[in-house]
Design a protein around this motif. Structure first.
Motif, PDB file in Angstrom:
ATOM      1  N   THR A  12       0.848  -1.188   0.000  1.00 16.41           N
ATOM      2  CA  THR A  12       0.000   0.000   0.000  1.00 16.41           C
ATOM      3  C   THR A  12       0.890   1.247   0.000  1.00 16.41           C
ATOM      4  N   ALA A  36      -0.983  -0.807  -4.418  1.00 16.23           N
ATOM      5  CA  ALA A  36      -2.225  -0.194  -3.943  1.00 16.23           C
ATOM      6  C   ALA A  36      -1.928   1.251  -3.577  1.00 16.23           C
ATOM      7  N   LYS A  57      -4.114  -1.440  -8.128  1.00 17.05           N
ATOM      8  CA  LYS A  57      -5.490  -1.379  -7.643  1.00 17.05           C
ATOM      9  C   LYS A  57      -5.661  -0.094  -6.841  1.00 17.05           C
ATOM     10  N   THR A  59      -6.824   2.229  -4.182  1.00 13.12           N
ATOM     11  CA  THR A  59      -7.284   1.865  -2.840  1.00 13.12           C
ATOM     12  C   THR A  59      -7.079   2.996  -1.852  1.00 13.12           C
ATOM     13  N   ASP A  60      -8.130   3.311  -1.129  1.00  9.66           N
ATOM     14  CA  ASP A  60      -8.028   4.158   0.055  1.00  9.66           C
ATOM     15  C   ASP A  60      -7.946   3.210   1.243  1.00  9.66           C
ATOM     16  N   VAL A  61      -6.799   3.155   1.887  1.00  3.93           N
ATOM     17  CA  VAL A  61      -6.582   2.152   2.931  1.00  3.93           C
ATOM     18  C   VAL A  61      -7.473   2.363   4.150  1.00  3.93           C
ATOM     19  N   ASP A  63     -10.652   2.785   3.967  1.00  5.67           N
ATOM     20  CA  ASP A  63     -11.985   2.319   3.576  1.00  5.67           C
ATOM     21  C   ASP A  63     -11.994   0.792   3.610  1.00  5.67           C
ATOM     22  N   GLN A  66     -12.829  -1.057   0.361  1.00  8.08           N
ATOM     23  CA  GLN A  66     -11.776  -0.993  -0.649  1.00  8.08           C
ATOM     24  C   GLN A  66     -10.602  -1.916  -0.302  1.00  8.08           C
ATOM     25  N   VAL A  67     -10.301  -2.028   0.978  1.00  6.78           N
ATOM     26  CA  VAL A  67      -9.225  -2.938   1.395  1.00  6.78           C
ATOM     27  C   VAL A  67      -9.637  -4.390   1.143  1.00  6.78           C
ATOM     28  N   ASP A  69     -11.695  -5.398  -1.155  1.00 13.06           N
ATOM     29  CA  ASP A  69     -11.637  -5.575  -2.607  1.00 13.06           C
ATOM     30  C   ASP A  69     -10.203  -5.718  -3.097  1.00 13.06           C
ATOM     31  N   LEU A  70      -9.272  -5.042  -2.426  1.00 15.25           N
ATOM     32  CA  LEU A  70      -7.854  -5.154  -2.781  1.00 15.25           C
ATOM     33  C   LEU A  70      -7.360  -6.582  -2.607  1.00 15.25           C
TER      34      LEU A  70
END
Length: 276
Positions: A12, A36, A57, A59-61, A63, A66-67, A69-70
């Motif tokens: 990330t 990410a 991907k 990604t807002d870590v 959220d 979103q994590v 989905d990552l």
């Protein structure tokens, strides 16, 4: 040099700085890597430049969805997840005096720097627990180890990362999931400039702070992103298979103790005088 051969990693904050250096190092050591990052343009560009073993991907870590989905994306793209490097982080605005800090950036800093680490660890560990274990690496800071003035919100978040890492290491050991963290110190990245950007003379303040760091750092060279990436490779690989709950400062010796360069210069001058 292929100690990560066949492994799949997520990094990330992987589109720049320490994150990008770690992505490149992981790839060089044989891993396939998902970058990410919240910056889609930079992340997509990095993945395209690094080849088919890298993917991006957005990604807002902070959220949780979103994590989650990552992790799903990583499994679908590369068929697994062995390494989770929770590296994304942001600074707090630097204030000269805590009494003048309005704490307006508290929630976002805590969301990214602490909650983001917790979410990344949890979602990665859920996958790893069902697939034979893995390695989680979290980025803290020497500011989370050593007390000091300034950057109170950032220091608090990074101290939280350390304690969380140790707690998670104990909790997740039963699943073969190791959790460790790296504490960078005095690494040349843009994060210091971001922290001083609100000041009228931000560039000058940044340079002045770097000069102060030079006077207290025992090793007389600046740290760079590759120094942190090498530490991440260690925690990601089998060389650290019996290591969990550990905090590794990569800081030129600052946490060990401050060097007094002025005193060293005086001693060296007198030694040279005696030998003359």
């Amino acid at each position: 040099m292929n100690e990560l051969n066949g492994k799949v990693a997520v990094v990330t904050g992987g589109a720049s700085g320490i994150g990008l250096a770690s992505v490149e190092k992981f790839l060089d050591r044989g891993a396939r890597v998902v970058i990410a990052d919240i910056n889609a343009e930079r992340g997509e560009s990095a993945a395209a430049a690094l080849g088919s073993d890298a993917a991006f991907k957005a990604t807002d870590v902070a959220d949780a969805d979103q994590v989650r989905d990552l992790i799903s994306f990583t499994d679908e793209r590369f068929g697994g997840l062995d390494i989770m490097f929770n590296n994304a982080g942001i600074p707090a605005a630097m204030r000269a005096n805590f009494l003048d800090d309005d704490l307006t950036d508290f929630r976002r800093v805590m969301d990214v720097d602490l909650l983001g680490v917790m979410l990344g660890t949890q979602h990665a560990a859920r996958y790893m627990a069902e697939h034979g274990g893995g390695s989680v690496i979290n980025t803290t800071s020497i500011g989370g180890i050593r007390a000091g003035c300034g950057q109170m919100v950032y220091r608090a978040a990074k101290a939280g990362v350390i304690h969380f890492t140790k707690c998670a290491a104990i909790d997740l050991a039963r699943y073969g999931v190791r959790v460790n963290c790296i504490a960078p110190g005095a690494i040349v990245t843009p994060i210091l400039s971001v922290a001083t950007a609100h000041l009228g003379d931000g560039d000058a303040a940044t340079q002045e702070l770097r000069e102060v760091i030079k006077t207290i750092r025992p090793l007389q060279r600046e740290g760079n992103v590759d120094d942190i990436a090498e530490a991440a490779v260690y925690f990601a690989g089998e060389g650290s298979a019996y290591v969990t709950g550990t905090v590794l400062p990569v800081d030129g010796g600052i946490v060990a103790g401050h060097a007094s360069n002025q005193m060293l210069d005086i001693e060296q001058h007198h030694a040279e005088s005696l030998s003359a």
